[in-house]
Motif scaffolding. Structure first.
Motif, mmCIF file in Angstrom:
data_model
loop_
_atom_site.group_PDB
_atom_site.id
_atom_site.type_symbol
_atom_site.label_atom_id
_atom_site.label_comp_id
_atom_site.label_asym_id
_atom_site.label_seq_id
_atom_site.Cartn_x
_atom_site.Cartn_y
_atom_site.Cartn_z
ATOM 1 N N LEU A 57 0.824 -1.204 0.000
ATOM 2 C CA LEU A 57 0.000 0.000 0.000
ATOM 3 C C LEU A 57 0.860 1.257 0.000
ATOM 4 C CD1 LEU A 57 -2.826 -0.964 2.503
ATOM 5 C CD2 LEU A 57 -3.079 -0.507 0.073
ATOM 6 N N LYS A 58 1.980 1.204 0.707
ATOM 7 C CA LYS A 58 2.868 2.376 0.788
ATOM 8 C C LYS A 58 3.641 2.575 -0.503
ATOM 9 C CE LYS A 58 3.229 1.985 5.749
ATOM 10 N NZ LYS A 58 4.012 1.638 6.891
ATOM 11 N N ALA A 59 3.887 1.500 -1.233
ATOM 12 C CA ALA A 59 4.705 1.574 -2.438
ATOM 13 C C ALA A 59 3.893 1.807 -3.707
ATOM 14 C CB ALA A 59 5.516 0.285 -2.582
ATOM 15 N N GLY A 60 2.615 1.450 -3.688
ATOM 16 C CA GLY A 60 1.808 1.529 -4.907
ATOM 17 C C GLY A 60 0.842 2.698 -4.914
ATOM 18 N N ILE A 61 0.075 2.783 -5.978
ATOM 19 C CA ILE A 61 -0.974 3.794 -6.100
ATOM 20 C C ILE A 61 -2.238 3.207 -5.476
ATOM 21 C CG2 ILE A 61 -2.326 5.181 -7.695
ATOM 22 C CD1 ILE A 61 0.015 4.879 -9.682
ATOM 23 N N LEU A 77 -5.402 -0.263 8.717
ATOM 24 C CA LEU A 77 -5.517 -0.034 7.279
ATOM 25 C C LEU A 77 -5.319 1.438 6.949
ATOM 26 C CD1 LEU A 77 -5.968 -1.186 4.490
ATOM 27 C CD2 LEU A 77 -8.429 -1.085 4.898
ATOM 28 N N GLY A 78 -5.900 2.314 7.737
ATOM 29 C CA GLY A 78 -5.713 3.747 7.529
ATOM 30 C C GLY A 78 -4.256 4.150 7.640
ATOM 31 N N GLN A 79 -3.574 3.647 8.649
ATOM 32 C CA GLN A 79 -2.153 3.941 8.840
ATOM 33 C C GLN A 79 -1.328 3.421 7.671
ATOM 34 O OE1 GLN A 79 -1.088 2.335 12.666
ATOM 35 N NE2 GLN A 79 -1.992 4.062 13.780
ATOM 36 N N ALA A 80 -1.642 2.234 7.200
ATOM 37 C CA ALA A 80 -0.905 1.650 6.078
ATOM 38 C C ALA A 80 -1.098 2.468 4.804
ATOM 39 C CB ALA A 80 -1.344 0.213 5.848
ATOM 40 N N CYS A 81 -2.240 3.130 4.696
ATOM 41 C CA CYS A 81 -2.523 3.965 3.522
ATOM 42 C C CYS A 81 -1.915 5.359 3.657
ATOM 43 C CB CYS A 81 -4.030 4.096 3.317
ATOM 44 S SG CYS A 81 -4.821 2.556 2.832
ATOM 45 N N GLY A 82 -1.354 5.645 4.816
ATOM 46 C CA GLY A 82 -0.718 6.942 5.032
ATOM 47 C C GLY A 82 -1.704 8.046 5.370
ATOM 48 N N ILE A 83 -2.871 7.677 5.894
ATOM 49 C CA ILE A 83 -3.839 8.685 6.310
ATOM 50 C C ILE A 83 -4.022 8.619 7.818
ATOM 51 C CG2 ILE A 83 -5.026 8.720 4.081
ATOM 52 C CD1 ILE A 83 -7.271 7.049 5.382
ATOM 53 N N GLU A 84 -4.487 9.689 8.397
ATOM 54 C CA GLU A 84 -4.656 9.736 9.851
ATOM 55 C C GLU A 84 -6.088 9.451 10.260
ATOM 56 O OE1 GLU A 84 -2.975 13.236 11.561
ATOM 57 O OE2 GLU A 84 -1.183 13.079 10.338
ATOM 58 N N ARG A 85 -6.772 8.641 9.484
ATOM 59 C CA ARG A 85 -8.157 8.247 9.764
ATOM 60 C C ARG A 85 -8.279 6.747 9.604
ATOM 61 N NH1 ARG A 85 -12.575 11.712 6.850
ATOM 62 N NH2 ARG A 85 -13.714 10.355 8.237
ATOM 63 N N LYS A 86 -9.328 6.212 10.185
ATOM 64 C CA LYS A 86 -9.640 4.801 9.977
ATOM 65 C C LYS A 86 -10.268 4.652 8.599
ATOM 66 C CE LYS A 86 -10.722 3.962 14.822
ATOM 67 N NZ LYS A 86 -11.788 3.541 15.754
ATOM 68 N N THR A 87 -10.066 3.506 7.979
ATOM 69 C CA THR A 87 -10.739 3.223 6.713
ATOM 70 C C THR A 87 -11.113 1.751 6.653
ATOM 71 O OG1 THR A 87 -10.687 3.509 4.309
ATOM 72 C CG2 THR A 87 -8.624 2.815 5.364
ATOM 73 N N ALA A 88 -12.255 1.472 6.040
ATOM 74 C CA ALA A 88 -12.742 0.100 5.953
ATOM 75 C C ALA A 88 -12.162 -0.622 4.760
ATOM 76 C CB ALA A 88 -14.263 0.086 5.871
ATOM 77 N N ALA A 89 -11.828 0.131 3.685
ATOM 78 C CA ALA A 89 -11.380 -0.508 2.452
ATOM 79 C C ALA A 89 -10.369 0.368 1.721
ATOM 80 C CB ALA A 89 -12.574 -0.783 1.544
ATOM 81 N N ALA A 90 -9.518 -0.315 0.973
ATOM 82 C CA ALA A 90 -8.543 0.361 0.117
ATOM 83 C C ALA A 90 -8.236 -0.562 -1.064
ATOM 84 C CB ALA A 90 -7.265 0.685 0.874
ATOM 85 N N ALA A 91 -7.962 0.035 -2.198
ATOM 86 C CA ALA A 91 -7.644 -0.758 -3.387
ATOM 87 C C ALA A 91 -6.279 -0.349 -3.912
ATOM 88 C CB ALA A 91 -8.696 -0.541 -4.475
ATOM 89 N N LEU A 92 -5.489 -1.348 -4.257
ATOM 90 C CA LEU A 92 -4.199 -1.131 -4.909
ATOM 91 C C LEU A 92 -4.455 -1.188 -6.407
ATOM 92 C CD1 LEU A 92 -1.150 -0.812 -4.411
ATOM 93 C CD2 LEU A 92 -0.980 -3.298 -4.483
#
Length: 81
Positions: free
Chosen positions: A5-9, A63-78
């Motif tokens: 997640l940190k390396a990709g879009i 998941l939010g931390q892994a995405c680099g945001i300071e909020r919680k998130t339920a989903a993320a897509a690479l």
């Protein structure tokens, strides 16, 4: 696992994740185990219908931390490269 997640879009959030999956732009989806079922059901359904792999993460906070945001998130897509 979350290092990708940190390396990709990445697209963050349930609505954006579903939209990306349906547009065939997602390579992989991350879904928080502690998110409400009514939120995750749509993401899981879209992934199933579009043959996108889901990786389950312990918490929305992780998941939010892994995405680099300071909020919680339920989903993320690479996104596909």
């Amino acid at each position: 696992m979350l290092d990708e997640l940190k390396a990709g879009i990445v697209v963050v959030g349930t609505r954006q994740t579903v939209k990306t999956v349906k547009a065939n732009e997602a390579r992989l989806v991350y879904l928080a185990k502690d998110a409400d079922g009514h939120i995750t059901d749509e993401v899981e359904s879209a992934c199933k219908n579009n043959n996108v792999e889901i990786i389950y993460v312990d918490s929305m906070e992780d998941l939010g931390q892994a995405c680099g945001i300071e909020r919680k998130t339920a989903a993320a897509a690479l996104l596909k490269e």
